[in-house]
Design a protein around this motif. Sequence first.
Motif, short mmCIF file in Angstrom:
data_model
loop_
_atom_site.label_atom_id
_atom_site.label_comp_id
_atom_site.label_asym_id
_atom_site.label_seq_id
_atom_site.Cartn_x
_atom_site.Cartn_y
_atom_site.Cartn_z
N THR A 173 0.77 -1.17 0.06
CA THR A 173 -0.21 0.15 0.21
C THR A 173 0.91 1.13 0.08
OG1 THR A 173 -1.80 -1.08 1.35
CG2 THR A 173 -1.78 1.34 1.39
N THR A 174 1.77 1.25 0.72
CA THR A 174 2.63 2.33 0.65
C THR A 174 3.51 2.67 -0.43
OG1 THR A 174 3.08 2.23 3.28
CG2 THR A 174 4.76 3.46 2.05
N ARG A 210 2.60 1.62 -3.43
CA ARG A 210 1.67 1.81 -4.31
C ARG A 210 1.34 3.74 -4.14
NH1 ARG A 210 -0.71 0.13 -8.23
NH2 ARG A 210 -0.49 -2.03 -7.79
N GLU A 211 1.01 3.98 -2.94
CA GLU A 211 0.57 5.35 -2.84
C GLU A 211 1.36 6.22 -3.12
OE1 GLU A 211 -0.78 5.19 1.30
OE2 GLU A 211 -2.82 4.60 0.56
N LYS A 212 2.93 6.02 -2.64
CA LYS A 212 3.87 7.03 -2.80
C LYS A 212 4.69 7.07 -3.91
CE LYS A 212 2.70 8.54 1.20
NZ LYS A 212 1.88 9.82 1.32
N PHE A 233 3.59 4.44 -7.26
CA PHE A 233 2.87 4.15 -8.50
C PHE A 233 1.62 5.27 -8.62
CE2 PHE A 233 5.12 0.45 -7.71
CZ PHE A 233 5.62 0.29 -8.97
N ASP A 234 1.19 5.68 -7.65
CA ASP A 234 -0.17 6.65 -7.67
C ASP A 234 0.48 7.84 -8.04
OD1 ASP A 234 -1.70 4.46 -7.19
OD2 ASP A 234 -2.18 4.95 -5.13
N VAL A 235 1.39 8.38 -7.76
CA VAL A 235 1.89 9.89 -7.94
C VAL A 235 2.70 10.04 -9.29
CG1 VAL A 235 2.15 10.49 -5.57
CG2 VAL A 235 4.11 9.65 -6.92
N THR A 253 2.80 9.29 -13.75
CA THR A 253 2.10 8.75 -14.93
C THR A 253 2.51 7.58 -15.47
OG1 THR A 253 3.18 9.87 -16.61
CG2 THR A 253 1.45 11.22 -15.45
#
Length: 176
Positions: free
Chosen positions: A123-124, A126-128, A130-132, A134
Motif C-alpha cells: 500500500t505504501t 503504491r501510494e507513494k 505508483f499513484d503519483v 503517470t
Amino acid sequence: MSDVPDVRWLTESEQEIWRAYMTASVEFAAHVDRQLRRDSGLPMAYYEILVRLSEAPDRCLRMSELAEASLSSRSRLSHAVSALEKNGWVERRPADADRRGWICRLTEAGFAALAAAAPGHVTTVREKLFDVLTPAQLDSLREIGHAISAGLRAECAEARAEDEDACPDPAAEAPC
C-alpha cells in the motif's frame, strides 16, 4: 571548485536533477523503512531478505545468492540473518552438496511475518510511487533504473568480490 582541471562539473540543471533524485530516493526509502518498522517491526533490509527467500525454490537460497539478490554485503547479510534466526523467521544450515557453503531457509513463522507485513508495504509503495507518477513516467523510471544499474554492474561485482576477500572464513559462505 570550478577551477579544478579535468572535472566535468554539473550544470545548474544537472545539479537540480541530481538533488531531486537524491532527495526523492532518500525520502522514499526512509518512508518505506519507517512504515515497515512501525507496522511490522521489520526494517526494509530484513523485509527484502524475507521476500527474496519467499520467491526462491523451497524458500531456500545459498547465503552468497541471498546477499547478491538482496543487494547486501555478506557481513551485513550475516548480521541480518542472525537477527531473523532469533525471531525464528529463518534457519541456516550447511549446504548438502559441498558442505562449504550455507543455505538460508524461510520458516513458516517467517513466511507468516512477511505475509502480515506485505499489505502495508505494498500500500505504501503504491501510494507513494505508483499513484503519483503517470504511466509514461513509470516507464521512464523503469528505463532509468535499468540504465543506472547497468552502469554500476561492474563496480558492484568488484565490491562484492572485495567483500568476499575481506571475509576470511574458510567455509566460503559462512558468516564472518
